[in-house]
Design an enzyme around this catalytic site. Structure first.
Site, PDB file in Angstrom:
ATOM      1  N   ARG A  77       1.015  -1.359  -0.128  1.00  0.00           N
ATOM      2  CA  ARG A  77       0.071  -0.061  -0.057  1.00  0.00           C
ATOM      3  C   ARG A  77       0.985   1.210   0.077  1.00  0.00           C
ATOM      4  O   ARG A  77       1.790   1.410   0.809  1.00  0.00           O
ATOM      5  CB  ARG A  77      -0.885   0.008   1.168  1.00  0.00           C
ATOM      6  CG  ARG A  77      -1.680   1.349   1.308  1.00  0.00           C
ATOM      7  CD  ARG A  77      -2.570   1.228   2.573  1.00  0.00           C
ATOM      8  NE  ARG A  77      -3.185   2.522   2.471  1.00  0.00           N
ATOM      9  CZ  ARG A  77      -3.553   3.429   3.604  1.00  0.00           C
ATOM     10  NH1 ARG A  77      -3.139   2.886   4.804  1.00  0.00           N
ATOM     11  NH2 ARG A  77      -3.826   4.330   3.584  1.00  0.00           N
ATOM     12  N   HIS A 121      -2.837  11.092   0.896  1.00  0.00           N
ATOM     13  CA  HIS A 121      -2.281  10.758   2.176  1.00  0.00           C
ATOM     14  C   HIS A 121      -1.645  12.263   2.322  1.00  0.00           C
ATOM     15  O   HIS A 121      -0.361  12.129   2.760  1.00  0.00           O
ATOM     16  CB  HIS A 121      -1.371   9.728   1.938  1.00  0.00           C
ATOM     17  CG  HIS A 121      -0.979   9.113   3.413  1.00  0.00           C
ATOM     18  ND1 HIS A 121      -1.207   7.748   3.715  1.00  0.00           N
ATOM     19  CD2 HIS A 121      -0.387   9.468   4.416  1.00  0.00           C
ATOM     20  CE1 HIS A 121      -0.754   7.625   5.106  1.00  0.00           C
ATOM     21  NE2 HIS A 121      -0.529   8.707   5.391  1.00  0.00           N
ATOM     22  N   GLU A 166      -7.547   8.656   6.077  1.00  0.00           N
ATOM     23  CA  GLU A 166      -7.618   9.190   7.357  1.00  0.00           C
ATOM     24  C   GLU A 166      -8.328  10.839   7.304  1.00  0.00           C
ATOM     25  O   GLU A 166      -7.707  11.732   7.564  1.00  0.00           O
ATOM     26  CB  GLU A 166      -6.615   9.172   8.233  1.00  0.00           C
ATOM     27  CG  GLU A 166      -5.787   7.914   8.560  1.00  0.00           C
ATOM     28  CD  GLU A 166      -4.513   7.744   9.604  1.00  0.00           C
ATOM     29  OE1 GLU A 166      -4.240   8.973   9.992  1.00  0.00           O
ATOM     30  OE2 GLU A 166      -4.323   6.720   9.939  1.00  0.00           O
ATOM     31  N   ASN A 298      -7.599   1.741  10.052  1.00  0.00           N
ATOM     32  CA  ASN A 298      -6.343   2.043  10.736  1.00  0.00           C
ATOM     33  C   ASN A 298      -6.515   2.139  12.096  1.00  0.00           C
ATOM     34  O   ASN A 298      -6.984   2.918  12.552  1.00  0.00           O
ATOM     35  CB  ASN A 298      -5.802   3.548  10.135  1.00  0.00           C
ATOM     36  CG  ASN A 298      -5.313   3.591   8.560  1.00  0.00           C
ATOM     37  OD1 ASN A 298      -5.430   2.397   7.870  1.00  0.00           O
ATOM     38  ND2 ASN A 298      -5.099   4.562   8.162  1.00  0.00           N
ATOM     39  N   TYR A 300      -4.328   2.154  15.961  1.00  0.00           N
ATOM     40  CA  TYR A 300      -3.260   2.095  16.832  1.00  0.00           C
ATOM     41  C   TYR A 300      -3.424   1.917  18.264  1.00  0.00           C
ATOM     42  O   TYR A 300      -2.620   1.128  18.792  1.00  0.00           O
ATOM     43  CB  TYR A 300      -2.506   3.380  16.426  1.00  0.00           C
ATOM     44  CG  TYR A 300      -1.896   3.383  15.106  1.00  0.00           C
ATOM     45  CD1 TYR A 300      -0.538   2.697  14.903  1.00  0.00           C
ATOM     46  CD2 TYR A 300      -2.703   3.910  14.247  1.00  0.00           C
ATOM     47  CE1 TYR A 300       0.044   2.946  13.670  1.00  0.00           C
ATOM     48  CE2 TYR A 300      -2.087   3.933  12.719  1.00  0.00           C
ATOM     49  CZ  TYR A 300      -0.883   3.475  12.537  1.00  0.00           C
ATOM     50  OH  TYR A 300      -0.218   3.251  11.191  1.00  0.00           O
ATOM     51  N   GLU A 355      -3.653   0.088   8.325  1.00  0.00           N
ATOM     52  CA  GLU A 355      -2.720   0.459   8.984  1.00  0.00           C
ATOM     53  C   GLU A 355      -2.593  -0.073  10.291  1.00  0.00           C
ATOM     54  O   GLU A 355      -3.581   0.090  11.001  1.00  0.00           O
ATOM     55  CB  GLU A 355      -2.470   1.952   8.926  1.00  0.00           C
ATOM     56  CG  GLU A 355      -2.085   2.614   7.854  1.00  0.00           C
ATOM     57  CD  GLU A 355      -1.912   4.052   8.191  1.00  0.00           C
ATOM     58  OE1 GLU A 355      -1.560   4.425   9.265  1.00  0.00           O
ATOM     59  OE2 GLU A 355      -1.985   4.817   7.182  1.00  0.00           O
TER      60      GLU A 355
HETATM   61  O1  IFM Z   1       2.567   7.641  10.191  1.00  0.00           O
HETATM   62  C1  IFM Z   1       0.912   7.929  10.147  1.00  0.00           C
HETATM   63  C2  IFM Z   1       0.325   7.639   8.837  1.00  0.00           C
HETATM   64  O2  IFM Z   1       0.888   8.480   7.993  1.00  0.00           O
HETATM   65  C3  IFM Z   1      -1.053   7.791   9.014  1.00  0.00           C
HETATM   66  N1  IFM Z   1      -1.475   6.964  10.140  1.00  0.00           N
HETATM   67  C4  IFM Z   1      -0.805   7.008  11.579  1.00  0.00           C
HETATM   68  C5  IFM Z   1       0.508   6.666  10.931  1.00  0.00           C
HETATM   69  C6  IFM Z   1       1.272   6.792  12.355  1.00  0.00           C
HETATM   70  O3  IFM Z   1       1.210   7.981  13.106  1.00  0.00           O
END
Ligand code: IFM
Length: 450
Positions: A77, A121, A166, A298, A300, A355
């Site tokens: 990606r 992006h 995002e 995405n 985290y 992500e």
């Molecule tokens: O690096 C970023 C990415 O560009 C978008 N999502 C989160 C990642 C980590 O912060």
């Protein structure tokens, strides 16, 4: 399927984005983006870092693709830099930019790696920002025209497209919080930007479908699990408000539910929508809700929130729990819950984890090896959450580690390292970390192993 094995055909990949790795900010006719300008504005990024050089991927992409092949990735990606294609955002097409990405796509296909192309992006051409940026509807229209140019050029060979990465970051983080380019702090502008970002997604989807028959098209939303700090009703309401601000405001319109009414009411009450939803024109919500082939997720971390002074408002609560170098809490259970919720509450045909990954600052030791065992733990726990979600019926079809390389982490500059591969920025030497080899084994056996 056993508990540690993924379904046959599960897509394994790694992700990057143009501004974070390419460098060559002025090469071959590339125009200026809002991140070029922002990062060159004193005080905006850590250490004054910019993406001028980054990982020099613009020149070293063949070596980086060899790393991808070594990883055994079935998919990659990456994003296309809008200012490389249309240096002024619209109008004159820069053929050198298109050729750069065409060469990459051809090389990936030759290696048996499927390209998953993200159109946006975050590197908006400055000419468009100067004309109003995402708060202006014309930016969505320009994005559709850009999508058309790219889809016409690459649509015969690229069959997986992600329109926008995002939208929360594109709108709220950039126009309300102001931490990302263009660094504005203006609620009404940010909410208009959120609408135009989603509109741009829907408009671009139509263009892609025209020029790339049979393509799969989706959008990548960033989700944060929203958890109340206590069992109190006020904290539960706060958690719902944060979920509305971060997750539902973007997810609901894409899924055909329109903007969440509790959030519209809250924004009106707070004065963030002085003209109501006047930026929404007839037909917009249908464009935004055009069925996608997949949702990109995405993920985290989570946010623990408590009630703030105003009813329905929230404030973050810091818990003394294990954190990454970003200071983000490690919370794999949130991924499982999120995926299960998306499956149960929204009618999604397919989900890709577009992500997931972690920043730790481990560097090569004396022997040159990067011992990033903590990244292995993070990935294992999140992949285990994926397995549990699949077992619960979630149509999760693939996983993209963020990121292939250490890279420019926006406002943090080069002070964070998300890569499977360590990058020495002084020499541009690449060193696969221990987690690279661990992930390679996962990919090879299509599972976590015993
Ligand atoms: O690096 C970023 C990415 O560009 C978008 N999502 C989160 C990642 C980590 O912060």
């Amino acid at each position: 399927m056993t508990r540690t094995t993924f379904p046959a055909g599960f897509v394994w990949g790694a992700a990057t984005s143009a501004y974070q790795i390419e460098g060559a900010a002025r090469a071959d006719g590339r125009g200026e983006s809002i991140w070029d300008r922002f990062s060159h504005t004193p005080g905006k990024t850590q250490g004054g870092a910019s993406g001028d050089i980054a990982c020099d991927h613009y020149r070293r992409w063949r070596d980086d693709f060899a790393l991808l092949a070594n990883l055994g990735a079935g998919a990659y990606r990456f994003s296309i830099a809008w200012p490389r294609i249309l240096p002024s955002g619209r109008g004159q097409v820069n053929q050198a930019g298109l050729d750069f990405y065409r060469r990459q796509v051809d090389d990936l296909l030759r290696r048996g790696i499927t390209p998953y192309v993200t159109l946006y992006h975050w590197d908006l051409p400055v000419a468009l920002e100067d004309a109003g940026g995402w708060p202006a509807r014309a930016t969505a229209e320009a994005f559709a025209a850009y999508a058309d140019v790219v889809a016409q050029a690459l649509g015969d060979r690229v069959k997986h497209w992600i329109t926008i990465n995002e939208p929360w970051c594109v709108s709220m983080l950039s126009y309300q919080v102001g931490a990302h380019a263009p660094g504005r702090q203006d609620w009404p502008a940010a909410l208009a930007a959120s609408h135009h970002t989603l509109l741009a997604h829907g408009m671009a989807e139509a263009e892609i479908r025209r020029s790339s028959p049979g393509a799969q098209v989706g959008i990548a939303l960033n989700f944060t699990a929203s958890v109340p700090a206590s069992d109190s009703q006020a904290d539960h309401e706060a958690a719902r408000a944060f979920d509305g601000y971060f997750n539902r405001w973007f997810l609901d319109p894409v899924c055909g539910r329109g903007y969440p009414s509790d959030m519209v009411a809250g924004y009106m009450e707070a004065g963030h929508l002085p003209d109501g939803l006047s930026f929404v024109r007839p037909g917009d919500m249908d464009i935004i809700a055009a069925p996608t082939d997949f949702l990109g997720v995405n993920y985290y971390t989570r946010e623990v929130v408590a009630a703030a002074a105003r009813p329905g408002a929230w404030q973050p609560v810091y818990l003394d729990t294990p954190r990454t170098a970003m200071g983000w809490e490690i919370y794999p259970e949130g991924l499982f819950q999120l995926l299960r919720r998306l499956h149960r509450a929204y009618d999604l045909p397919k989900i890709y984890l577009t992500e997931n990954g972690v920043s730790y600052l481990d560097a090569p030791g004396e022997d040159g090896r990067v011992r990033d065992g903590r990244r292995i733990d993070y990935l294992r726990e999140h992949l285990d959450a994926c397995l549990r979600a699949i077992a619960a019926g979630v149509p999760l079809a693939g996983y993209f580690q963020w990121s292939l390389l250490d890279n420019f982490e926006w406002g943090h500059g080069y002070a964070q390292r998300f890569g499977a591969v360590y990058v020495d920025y002084a020499t541009q030497r690449r060193t696969p970390k221990d987690s690279f080899f661990w992930y390679r084994d996962v990919i090879a056996r299509n599972g976590l192993g015993g």
